[in-house]
Design a protein around this motif. Structure first.
Motif, PDB file in Angstrom:
ATOM      1  N   GLY A  93       0.714  -1.217  -0.377  1.00  0.00           N
ATOM      2  CA  GLY A  93       0.030  -0.385   0.185  1.00  0.00           C
ATOM      3  C   GLY A  93       1.179   1.130  -0.404  1.00  0.00           C
ATOM      4  O   GLY A  93       0.556   2.768  -0.440  1.00  0.00           O
ATOM      5  N   ALA A  94       1.929   1.002   0.684  1.00  0.00           N
ATOM      6  CA  ALA A  94       2.558   2.226   0.145  1.00  0.00           C
ATOM      7  C   ALA A  94       3.673   2.735  -0.348  1.00  0.00           C
ATOM      8  O   ALA A  94       3.674   3.900  -0.756  1.00  0.00           O
ATOM      9  N   LEU A  95       3.643   1.268  -1.411  1.00  0.00           N
ATOM     10  CA  LEU A  95       4.507   1.509  -2.294  1.00  0.00           C
ATOM     11  C   LEU A  95       3.536   2.157  -3.641  1.00  0.00           C
ATOM     12  O   LEU A  95       3.891   3.096  -4.296  1.00  0.00           O
ATOM     13  N   ALA A  96       2.284   1.895  -3.334  1.00  0.00           N
ATOM     14  CA  ALA A  96       1.241   1.956  -4.543  1.00  0.00           C
ATOM     15  C   ALA A  96       0.994   3.823  -4.173  1.00  0.00           C
ATOM     16  O   ALA A  96       1.572   4.332  -5.446  1.00  0.00           O
ATOM     17  N   SER A  97       1.084   3.993  -3.299  1.00  0.00           N
ATOM     18  CA  SER A  97       1.178   5.512  -2.639  1.00  0.00           C
ATOM     19  C   SER A  97       2.363   6.428  -2.972  1.00  0.00           C
ATOM     20  O   SER A  97       2.298   7.199  -3.822  1.00  0.00           O
ATOM     21  N   ALA A  98       3.592   6.122  -2.381  1.00  0.00           N
ATOM     22  CA  ALA A  98       5.496   6.114  -3.900  1.00  0.00           C
ATOM     23  C   ALA A  98       5.111   6.838  -4.748  1.00  0.00           C
ATOM     24  O   ALA A  98       5.550   7.606  -5.278  1.00  0.00           O
ATOM     25  N   LEU A  99       4.648   5.466  -5.724  1.00  0.00           N
ATOM     26  CA  LEU A  99       4.656   5.553  -6.557  1.00  0.00           C
ATOM     27  C   LEU A  99       2.880   6.893  -7.699  1.00  0.00           C
ATOM     28  O   LEU A  99       3.888   7.001  -8.503  1.00  0.00           O
ATOM     29  N   ALA A 100       2.145   6.672  -6.707  1.00  0.00           N
ATOM     30  CA  ALA A 100       1.325   7.808  -7.218  1.00  0.00           C
ATOM     31  C   ALA A 100       1.860   9.160  -7.187  1.00  0.00           C
ATOM     32  O   ALA A 100       1.879  10.174  -7.925  1.00  0.00           O
ATOM     33  N   HIS A 101       2.504   9.626  -6.068  1.00  0.00           N
ATOM     34  CA  HIS A 101       3.287  10.500  -5.673  1.00  0.00           C
ATOM     35  C   HIS A 101       4.321  11.167  -6.910  1.00  0.00           C
ATOM     36  O   HIS A 101       4.355  12.192  -6.756  1.00  0.00           O
ATOM     37  N   GLY A 102       5.391   9.575  -7.135  1.00  0.00           N
ATOM     38  CA  GLY A 102       6.189  10.118  -7.964  1.00  0.00           C
ATOM     39  C   GLY A 102       6.017  10.567  -9.600  1.00  0.00           C
ATOM     40  O   GLY A 102       6.322  11.219  -9.805  1.00  0.00           O
ATOM     41  N   ALA A 103       5.022   9.765  -9.585  1.00  0.00           N
ATOM     42  CA  ALA A 103       4.649   9.992 -11.545  1.00  0.00           C
ATOM     43  C   ALA A 103       3.905  11.208 -11.470  1.00  0.00           C
ATOM     44  O   ALA A 103       3.022  12.009 -12.275  1.00  0.00           O
ATOM     45  N   ALA A 104       2.992  11.703 -10.123  1.00  0.00           N
ATOM     46  CA  ALA A 104       2.526  13.190 -10.340  1.00  0.00           C
ATOM     47  C   ALA A 104       3.613  13.829 -10.449  1.00  0.00           C
ATOM     48  O   ALA A 104       2.954  14.914 -11.397  1.00  0.00           O
ATOM     49  N   ALA A 105       4.375  14.598  -9.410  1.00  0.00           N
ATOM     50  CA  ALA A 105       5.813  15.283  -9.579  1.00  0.00           C
ATOM     51  C   ALA A 105       6.013  15.508 -10.928  1.00  0.00           C
ATOM     52  O   ALA A 105       6.788  16.327 -11.365  1.00  0.00           O
ATOM     53  N   VAL A 106       5.993  14.583 -11.267  1.00  0.00           N
ATOM     54  CA  VAL A 106       7.269  14.382 -12.725  1.00  0.00           C
ATOM     55  C   VAL A 106       6.279  15.591 -13.509  1.00  0.00           C
ATOM     56  O   VAL A 106       6.661  16.072 -14.956  1.00  0.00           O
ATOM     57  N   GLN A 107       5.268  15.782 -13.831  1.00  0.00           N
ATOM     58  CA  GLN A 107       3.984  15.504 -14.862  1.00  0.00           C
ATOM     59  C   GLN A 107       3.668  17.257 -13.914  1.00  0.00           C
ATOM     60  O   GLN A 107       3.370  18.104 -14.702  1.00  0.00           O
ATOM     61  N   LEU A 108       4.996  17.925 -13.325  1.00  0.00           N
ATOM     62  CA  LEU A 108       4.511  19.312 -11.929  1.00  0.00           C
ATOM     63  C   LEU A 108       5.878  20.213 -12.711  1.00  0.00           C
ATOM     64  O   LEU A 108       6.988  19.541 -12.956  1.00  0.00           O
ATOM     65  N   PRO A 109       5.745  21.154 -13.085  1.00  0.00           N
ATOM     66  CA  PRO A 109       7.327  22.200 -13.554  1.00  0.00           C
ATOM     67  C   PRO A 109       8.280  22.051 -12.257  1.00  0.00           C
ATOM     68  O   PRO A 109       7.819  22.385 -11.108  1.00  0.00           O
ATOM     69  N   GLY A 110       9.058  22.377 -12.899  1.00  0.00           N
ATOM     70  CA  GLY A 110      10.453  22.654 -11.704  1.00  0.00           C
ATOM     71  C   GLY A 110      10.240  21.329 -10.745  1.00  0.00           C
ATOM     72  O   GLY A 110      10.488  20.747 -10.994  1.00  0.00           O
ATOM     73  N   SER A 111      10.631  21.755  -9.423  1.00  0.00           N
ATOM     74  CA  SER A 111      10.410  20.551  -8.599  1.00  0.00           C
ATOM     75  C   SER A 111       9.241  21.504  -7.334  1.00  0.00           C
ATOM     76  O   SER A 111       9.231  20.792  -6.154  1.00  0.00           O
ATOM     77  N   ALA A 112       8.036  21.590  -8.464  1.00  0.00           N
ATOM     78  CA  ALA A 112       6.508  21.533  -7.426  1.00  0.00           C
ATOM     79  C   ALA A 112       6.339  20.020  -7.250  1.00  0.00           C
ATOM     80  O   ALA A 112       6.401  19.171  -7.602  1.00  0.00           O
ATOM     81  N   MET A 113       5.267  20.077  -5.345  1.00  0.00           N
ATOM     82  CA  MET A 113       5.509  18.759  -4.740  1.00  0.00           C
ATOM     83  C   MET A 113       3.668  18.390  -5.326  1.00  0.00           C
ATOM     84  O   MET A 113       2.900  19.833  -5.350  1.00  0.00           O
ATOM     85  N   PRO A 114       3.318  17.208  -5.634  1.00  0.00           N
ATOM     86  CA  PRO A 114       1.919  17.285  -6.113  1.00  0.00           C
ATOM     87  C   PRO A 114       1.172  17.199  -4.923  1.00  0.00           C
ATOM     88  O   PRO A 114       1.443  16.762  -3.230  1.00  0.00           O
ATOM     89  N   VAL A 115      -0.300  18.011  -4.791  1.00  0.00           N
ATOM     90  CA  VAL A 115      -1.265  17.783  -3.887  1.00  0.00           C
ATOM     91  C   VAL A 115      -2.234  16.282  -4.727  1.00  0.00           C
ATOM     92  O   VAL A 115      -1.972  16.330  -5.678  1.00  0.00           O
ATOM     93  N   PRO A 116      -2.785  16.726  -3.442  1.00  0.00           N
ATOM     94  CA  PRO A 116      -4.049  14.458  -3.581  1.00  0.00           C
ATOM     95  C   PRO A 116      -4.869  15.272  -4.929  1.00  0.00           C
ATOM     96  O   PRO A 116      -4.905  14.041  -5.262  1.00  0.00           O
ATOM     97  N   ALA A 117      -5.018  16.211  -5.502  1.00  0.00           N
ATOM     98  CA  ALA A 117      -6.095  16.002  -6.915  1.00  0.00           C
ATOM     99  C   ALA A 117      -4.840  15.861  -7.427  1.00  0.00           C
ATOM    100  O   ALA A 117      -5.551  15.538  -9.039  1.00  0.00           O
TER     101      ALA A 117
END
Length: 316
Positions: A267-291
């Protein structure tokens, strides 16, 4: 609460450029300034998820002051250790296809007194958080064994420690038995001294580091996802990415996702993957929010095929 430690933080300036032409005048199509450093990014991602976090970091000069202000505006509690040197500034140039060129400054040299104060500050705070994430390179003045000392003190205080570093600092820290380490494929290959070309080879390398002291290994494999090797088993996961905009801080967002979800198991691995995938689609070093997250698109399997080859084999 998740506490992070960043011994060598930075002020990160990111410029989006149409192309990278050596010797030319480049006109940016976008730019941003973020507080940087691996642990800092973890705290930013944790705060973006609505979880309380404290960032312990040495800060000096005008850039250090700005980092503290930016973190406070993002909901991160800052515990600063004032140092005489100027906190470094890093520059990232990102092209439209996601290609990243990064210039990292060395940062200030910490004195023995500043190093000791940083360790003592972490020890004082170590009794409260669920996890301590100690991340990034060590600045001048800190020996490779510094992280081992930090891990030992934190564990004595009853805190769980996630360590994200590489090279001699990683190998030296294994003897202190961090609960989790998070190498990428190249760092893992360097730690075991051999190339890694398949998931099976990555898993065996992770088990080797577990035998040397790591409680669990969360290995980032780039386009090939992530592999978690722990007492619970071996799990591999992937998450689709429509287009890479910037991978700065994506691994740190991934670690934040892992810790937010409890720091153990698929479950934690799945959360890590979701956060990492979201982050690479954002500009600079912006961090993802739940949305920004797409947990429904993540795929995690237990005991993946050991002969599955990596897109890019890792070498020491």
């Amino acid at each position: 609460m998740i506490l992070t430690v960043t011994p060598n933080p930075s002020l990160d300036r990111t410029y989006e450029v149409p192309s990278l032409d050596r010797g030319a005048v480049l006109r940016a199509t976008g730019d941003r300034v973020d507080p940087g450093g691996k642990g800092v990014n973890v705290s930013r991602a944790v705060a973006a998820a609505g979880v309380f976090t404290t960032a312990v970091l040495p800060l000096g000069g005008a850039s250090g002051t700005l980092i503290a202000e930016l973190l406070g505006a993002q909901g991160v509690d800052v515990t600063a250790v004032t140092v005489a040197g100027q906190t470094r500034s890093n520059i990232s140039l990102v092209e439209p296809d996601g290609t990243l060129t990064k210039i990292n400054a060395p940062g200030p040299e910490l004195t023995a007194e500043e190093s000791g104060l940083l360790l003592e500050t972490v020890r004082t705070a170590a009794g409260d958080p669920v996890w301590i994430a100690a991340c990034g390179s060590l600045p001048l003045g800190l020996a490779p064994e510094w992280y081992a000392d930090l891990v030992a003190r934190a564990r004595e205080a009853g805190a769980k420690v996630a360590l994200d570093t590489s090279g001699p600092a990683l190998t030296a820290a294994l003897q202190a038995r961090p609960d989790l380490i998070k190498p990428n494929a190249a760092e893992l290959a360097q730690a075991v001294g051999r190339p890694l070309a398949t998931l099976g080879e990555v898993a065996r390398a992770a088990q080797e580091l577990r035998s040397r002291g790591a409680g669990a290994v969360l290995a980032s494999l780039g386009a090939d996802g992530q592999l978690l090797v722990s007492a619970e088993g071996t799990f591999h996961g992937t998450a689709p990415v429509a287009a890479v905009r910037s991978d700065v801080g994506a691994g740190d967002a991934s670690l934040a996702g892992f810790l937010i979800a409890g720091g153990t198991g698929p479950g934690a691995l799945a959360s890590a993957l979701a956060h990492g995938a979201a982050a690479v689609q954002l500009p600079g070093s912006a961090m993802p929010v739940p949305a920004d997250l797409r947990p429904e698109a993540v795929r995690v399997t237990e005991n993946p095929p050991p002969d599955l080859r990596l897109s890019t084999p890792a070498t020491p």
